[in-house]
Design an enzyme around this catalytic site. Structure first.
Site, PDB file in Angstrom:
ATOM      1  N   HIS A  20      46.276   3.554 -31.861  1.00 39.26           N
ATOM      2  CA  HIS A  20      46.725   4.312 -33.032  1.00 39.26           C
ATOM      3  C   HIS A  20      46.951   3.383 -34.218  1.00 39.26           C
ATOM      4  O   HIS A  20      46.796   2.163 -34.126  1.00 39.26           O
ATOM      5  CB  HIS A  20      47.982   5.123 -32.718  1.00 39.26           C
ATOM      6  N   CYS A  55      51.337   0.495 -26.716  1.00 38.97           N
ATOM      7  CA  CYS A  55      50.050   0.954 -27.246  1.00 38.97           C
ATOM      8  C   CYS A  55      49.304  -0.191 -27.934  1.00 38.97           C
ATOM      9  O   CYS A  55      49.880  -1.215 -28.269  1.00 38.97           O
ATOM     10  CB  CYS A  55      50.263   2.097 -28.234  1.00 38.97           C
TER      11      CYS A  55
END
Length: 455
Positions: free
Chosen positions: A149, A157
Site C-alpha cells: 500500500h 505491510c
C-alpha cells in the site's frame, strides 16, 4: 468524560492501532485513484522492452535491500524485469510472519487476486498479498490483511509512496484486465546471492530461506512463473504428483519434474554452493542482522522526505540506526559440564539497545518456537546448528529439495476486458490514514475492497 479518563481512552486507542497494524477501510467514498493510468515513465519502459500494458506481471520483494521488483511478460512469453521500486517502509525483522501483531512482513510465495485490490484504501491504494497461504496455515500462523500500500507506513505491510502504489496498482489492474487470474508475489528476506547466503549461513531461519531459494532458482533459470505447491510443510516447485495430491501437512506424494528443468536448477544450486564455500573459506563472517523495526531504501533516507500530505514516514526513530549486524562465531562443540555461553557478544552499545527492544522471535519453518535469550531475540547458535556444523559438510548445509506446483486455493473470475484507465493526473494526496477499525461496506464491481482486520 474528565481529562484523566480521556487520556486513558486515547492511550488504549493508540495501543490498539499499534497492534492492529494495517487496518483497512473498504467503505470509503470512491476516489477514482484506482483508474489512474500507468505512469508515462513506466509506459516508456514497457514499449522499449516489447511489453503491452495487459501482459501478465509478477512481483519480487526483498526486505534487506528494501526493493520491490515488477517483472512483466514480453511478446516472447517470458518474464523480464520491468522496473525496480525502492521500498519506502517495511517493519519487523528478517524472517517470516508467524503471529498476529508481530509486525513481520511475510516471506514466501503468495497469490494476489482481483478481489484483493482496494481502490478506496485508507493508505491511498492497496492490494492484499494473500497471507496466510497454505504453507503459513500448515504452521498455524496467524494474522491477516497484509498489503502492499501507500502512505509510507508499515505494521507488517510493504509500504510504498502514494505515487509508487498508484503505478503498481495500475500495472496489476491492467494485467487482470488482460486475463491474468492471479499475480504471484515472491517475498524474500534478501536477494538470494552467494554473499547473502554466506553472511546469514548460521541464522536460525536458514532452513526456511533455503526452501525459498529453491523457488527463486526456478524463476531465475526459466524466467517463467514457478508452479507452487505445499506438502510435508515445505514449498515444492514445478513438481507434478505421480499419484495422490499435495497436502500441506501430509508427507509429499511421489513427484516428478521435467528432467531438463531439474538439471538446470541443480546446476545453478551447485554453482551458488561453490561460491558460498569460497566466500566462507575466504573469511566471510557469519552474521545476524537485527532492526529496531524494519527499514527503508537508502534513497529515502538520503532525501529525508515526507509523504502522504505531509505525514512523515512511520517510526522515523526506528529507522535512524538501520540494521545492526551481529557477528556469529562458527559453532564449536561445547563441553557438557560447561554452562551455556551467550549466543553472541553485541558489537556495541547501540547494538545492545536494539537487541534489548526486540520481541522474542520464532524460527521460520519449524514446528516449535525457538527459546529466546535475555536480549529478547532467538539464540544465534542452536543445538541443531551446532550439530549440523559438526557433522555435515558445507555443501550439504546449503543443498535443499528440488520441486513445486500452484498454491492458489481458488480461481477468481477474469476481469472484464472492457476495463479501461483514466488518463488524468494523480488525485490530491491523502490527508492521513483513517484511524481505528471501521466497518467496511461492500464495494460493487469486480474489485472488492478489503474489510477491516489485523496483520
Amino acid at each position: 468524560m474528565n481529562s484523566i479518563a480521556l487520556l486513558r481512552f486515547a492511550f488504549v486507542a493508540g495501543l490498539g492501532l499499534l497492534v492492529a497494524g494495517c487496518v483497512e477501510n473498504g467503505g470509503l467514498p470512491s476516489t477514482g485513484r484506482g483508474w489512474v493510468a500507468i505512469s508515462t515513465e513506466t509506459q516508456g519502459l514497457m514499449a522499449a522492452k516489447n511489453m503491452t500494458r495487459r501482459d501478465p506481471v509478477l512481483l519480487r520483494a526483498y526486505k534487506k535491500e528494501s526493493e520491490l521488483e515488477v517483472w512483466k511478460k514480453d511478446t516472447s512469453g517470458t518474464y523480464k524485469l520491468l522496473k525496480t521500486y525502492p521500498m519506502c517502509r517495511w517493519s519487523g525483522q528478517l524472517g517470516p510472519k508467524v503471529r498476529e501483531g508481530d509486525r513481520q512482513v511475510p516471506e514466501g510465495f503468495y497469490s494476489i487476486t482481483p478481489a484483493a485490490m482496494n481502490p478506496n484504501s485508507s493508505y491511498y491504494l492497496s492490494f492484499n498479498v494473500g497471507y496466510p497461504n497454505k504453507y503459513d496455515r500448515a504452521y498455524g500462523r496467524t494474522g491477516g490483511n497484509i498489503m502492499v500500500h501507500g502512505a509510507c507506513t508499515s505494521a507488517g505491510c510493504l509500504s510504498m509512496t502514494d505515487e509508487q502504489i498508484a503505478d503498481l496498482y495500475a500495472l496489476l489492474r491492467e494485467a487482470f484486465a488482460g486475463g491474468q487470474k492471479e499475480v504471484q508475489l515472491q517475498s524474500f528476506p534478501f536477494r538470494m546471492t552467494a554473499k547473502n547466503l554466506a553472511k546469514f549461513r548460521l541464522d536460525a531461519n536458514m532452513p526456511f530461506w533455503k526452501n525459498l531459494k529453491q523457488g527463486s532458482d526456478h524463476f531465475d533459470v526459466t524466467k517463467v512463473e514457478p508452479r507452487v505447491a505445499v506438502c510435508g510443510r515445505k514449498y515444492v516447485f514445478n513438481e507434478t504428483a505421480k499419484s495422490g495430491s499435495f497436502d500441506a501437512t501430509a508427507a509429499c506424494p511421489p513427484m516428478e519434474m521435467d528432467a531438463s528443468l531439474k538439471q538446470a536448477v541443480a546446476q545453478k544450486q551447485h554453482q551458488d554452493e561453490v561460491q558460498v564455500a569460497e566466500l566462507v573459506k575466504g573469511g566471510e563472517k557469519a552474521i545476524r542482522r537485527i532492526y529496531q523495526d524494519g527499514d527503508q531504501n537508502p534513497s529515502f533516507k538520503a532525501k529525508q522526505m515526507a509523504y502522504s500530505g505531509g505525514v512523515p514516514v512511520s517510526r522515523i526513530d526506528a529507522l535512524a540506526e538501520g540494521g545492526v549486524d551481529i557477528p556469529i562465531e562458527d559453532a564449536k562443540p561445547a563441553k557438557a559440564e560447561a554452562p551455556a555461553k551467550p549466543a553472541t557478544r553485541l558489537a556495541s552499545t547501540a547494538a545492545a539497545s536494539v537487541a534489548a527492544n526486540l520481541a522474542p522471535a520464532s524460527p521460520a519453518g519449524t514446528a516449535a518456537p525457538v527459546p529466546t535469550t535475555a536480549q529478547g531475540f532467538a539464540p544465534l547458535e542452536t543445538a541443531s546448528v551446532r550439530k549440523e556444523a559438526k557433522s555435515a559438510g558445507f555443501f550439504s548445509r546449503f543443498t535443499g529439495f528440488l520441486g513445486s506446483s500452484s498454491d492458489s486455493a481458488s480461481t477468481p473470475e477474469a476481469v472484464p476486458a472492457t476495463m479501461g484507465e483514466v488518463n488524468v493526473p494523480l488525485p490530491p494526496k491523502r490527508q492521513g490514514a483513517v484511524s481505528g477499525k471501521q466497518a467496511a461496506a461492500s464495494i460493487p464491481g469486480q474489485f472488492v475492497g478489503l474489510a477491516q482486520g489485523q496483520n
